[in-house]
Scaffold this motif. Structure first.
Motif, PDB file in Angstrom:
ATOM      1  N   CYS A  47     -92.565 -26.310  52.050  1.00  0.00           N
ATOM      2  CA  CYS A  47     -93.559 -27.553  52.030  1.00  0.00           C
ATOM      3  C   CYS A  47     -94.150 -27.536  53.444  1.00  0.00           C
ATOM      4  N   PHE A  48     -95.297 -27.158  53.629  1.00  0.00           N
ATOM      5  CA  PHE A  48     -96.061 -27.121  54.998  1.00  0.00           C
ATOM      6  C   PHE A  48     -96.106 -28.428  55.565  1.00  0.00           C
ATOM      7  N   ALA A  49     -96.256 -29.582  55.065  1.00  0.00           N
ATOM      8  CA  ALA A  49     -96.021 -30.790  55.721  1.00  0.00           C
ATOM      9  C   ALA A  49     -94.676 -31.077  56.496  1.00  0.00           C
ATOM     10  N   ALA A  50     -93.847 -30.661  55.833  1.00  0.00           N
ATOM     11  CA  ALA A  50     -92.267 -30.730  56.125  1.00  0.00           C
ATOM     12  C   ALA A  50     -92.174 -29.702  57.499  1.00  0.00           C
ATOM     13  N   LEU A  51     -92.597 -28.551  57.294  1.00  0.00           N
ATOM     14  CA  LEU A  51     -92.622 -27.651  58.228  1.00  0.00           C
ATOM     15  C   LEU A  51     -93.167 -28.118  59.521  1.00  0.00           C
ATOM     16  N   ALA A  52     -94.634 -28.535  59.274  1.00  0.00           N
ATOM     17  CA  ALA A  52     -95.370 -29.082  60.504  1.00  0.00           C
ATOM     18  C   ALA A  52     -94.396 -30.114  61.379  1.00  0.00           C
ATOM     19  N   ARG A  53     -93.969 -30.915  60.588  1.00  0.00           N
ATOM     20  CA  ARG A  53     -93.094 -32.015  61.437  1.00  0.00           C
ATOM     21  C   ARG A  53     -91.858 -31.401  61.911  1.00  0.00           C
ATOM     22  N   ARG A  54     -91.211 -30.375  61.347  1.00  0.00           N
ATOM     23  CA  ARG A  54     -90.167 -29.626  62.110  1.00  0.00           C
ATOM     24  C   ARG A  54     -90.695 -29.034  63.258  1.00  0.00           C
ATOM     25  N   LEU A  55     -91.803 -28.478  63.487  1.00  0.00           N
ATOM     26  CA  LEU A  55     -92.134 -27.950  64.696  1.00  0.00           C
ATOM     27  C   LEU A  55     -93.082 -28.847  65.418  1.00  0.00           C
ATOM     28  N   GLY A  56     -93.014 -30.177  65.188  1.00  0.00           N
ATOM     29  CA  GLY A  56     -93.526 -30.965  65.934  1.00  0.00           C
ATOM     30  C   GLY A  56     -95.317 -31.286  66.044  1.00  0.00           C
ATOM     31  N   MET A  57     -95.747 -30.903  64.889  1.00  0.00           N
ATOM     32  CA  MET A  57     -97.322 -30.973  64.916  1.00  0.00           C
ATOM     33  C   MET A  57     -97.728 -31.643  63.520  1.00  0.00           C
TER      34      MET A  57
END
Length: 277
Positions: A21-31
């Protein structure tokens, strides 16, 4: 490479068989998701979804060559919803079906890489290595320059290296992956309790990584740079395909006592290791 994109790549490479899930991955990375896609494309030349498809298909190509797994088994292992969707994606990447790809590979095998030419191959249990690494992408003939840059970053970051092993991590087969997409990591072992500051490492483009522990096929290579690919053929094309073991999707390891650029290109010496299950 931006540390956030390096982290995103690690997640995708370690979860090739899962839905990412790229949305979850982005949140994990702070962006934001949009920022992740833009930055990822700027760093790698492709958006994250395309990158994930590419590494899955290149891993499938390797398994078709080095294992006896069926196309159906490979598609399931790499997270495809069906064998039909896997075959369609494979044709788009390689211009042929998985079965045709395997047949062409086997038809092209020669005795040049047979194991007898490079010495005995042993199987042994190996503890995982804890590494500081840096990712490089491109021509493998530039590997000495990669190691030179890597050693300079280690020095500037103050990474301790006394008694360390230097490990190159090979992810792709240059016969199947375009040269501009080839992945190679330079790595150096560190004690598991080294207490290194990951933020400081990231500022120097360095990252922590742990290799797989378990069974490995090991070949002790001594020879010139021109002979390295023959050693890979010996271990992967011939030995691995004929053995009772199955290779994993982990990178092959080149274990050196000193950084590669300090070796004479005509007299290289390292242990080539391939993870098995």
């Amino acid at each position: 490479m931006d540390w956030r994109i390096a982290q995103a790549i690690r997640v995708m490479e370690q979860q090739m068989d899962e839905h990412v899930c790229f949305a979850a991955l982005a949140r994990r990375l702070g962006m934001s998701t949009t920022r992740l896609h833009h930055l990822f494309a700027a760093e790698t030349g492709m958006p994250p979804g395309a990158y994930l498809r590419r590494i899955r298909l290149d891993a499938a190509a390797i398994r078709l060559c080095w294992t006896r797994d069926t196309a159906g088994q490979i598609s399931m292992r790499l997270g495809y919803a069906s064998q039909a969707s896997f075959t369609h994606a494979f044709i788009r990447r390689f211009g042929c079906t998985p079965l045709q790809f395997r047949r062409r590979f086997r038809a092209g095998l020669t005795t040049e890489g047979m194991t007898a030419a490079y010495g005995p191959i042993g199987v042994r249990e190996v503890d995982g290595f804890v590494l500081v690494t840096r990712r490089y992408i491109g021509d493998l003939y530039a590997v000495r320059g990669y190691w030179r840059d890597f050693e300079d970053r280690l020095r500037r970051c103050g990474v301790p290296r006394h008694g360390a092993l230097y490990i190159g991590l090979m992810y792709d087969d240059p016969r199947h992956t375009p040269v501009e997409q080839l992945r190679y990591d330079c790595g150096v072992t560190i004690p598991g309790s080294s207490g290194l500051d990951e933020d400081r490492l990231a500022r120097h483009g360095l990252h922590l990584f742990a290799t797989r522990s378990g069974r490995y096929a090991c070949l002790r290579f001594k020879g010139s740079r021109a002979e390295v690919f023959g050693a890979y053929r010996s271990l992967c094309d011939h030995w691995a395909r004929a053995s009772r073991f199955t290779v994993t999707d982990d990178p092959a390891l080149e274990v050196h006592g000193i950084p590669r650029h300090h070796m004479d290109p005509q007299h290289l010496s390292f242990t080539l290791m391939l993870a098995l299950e």
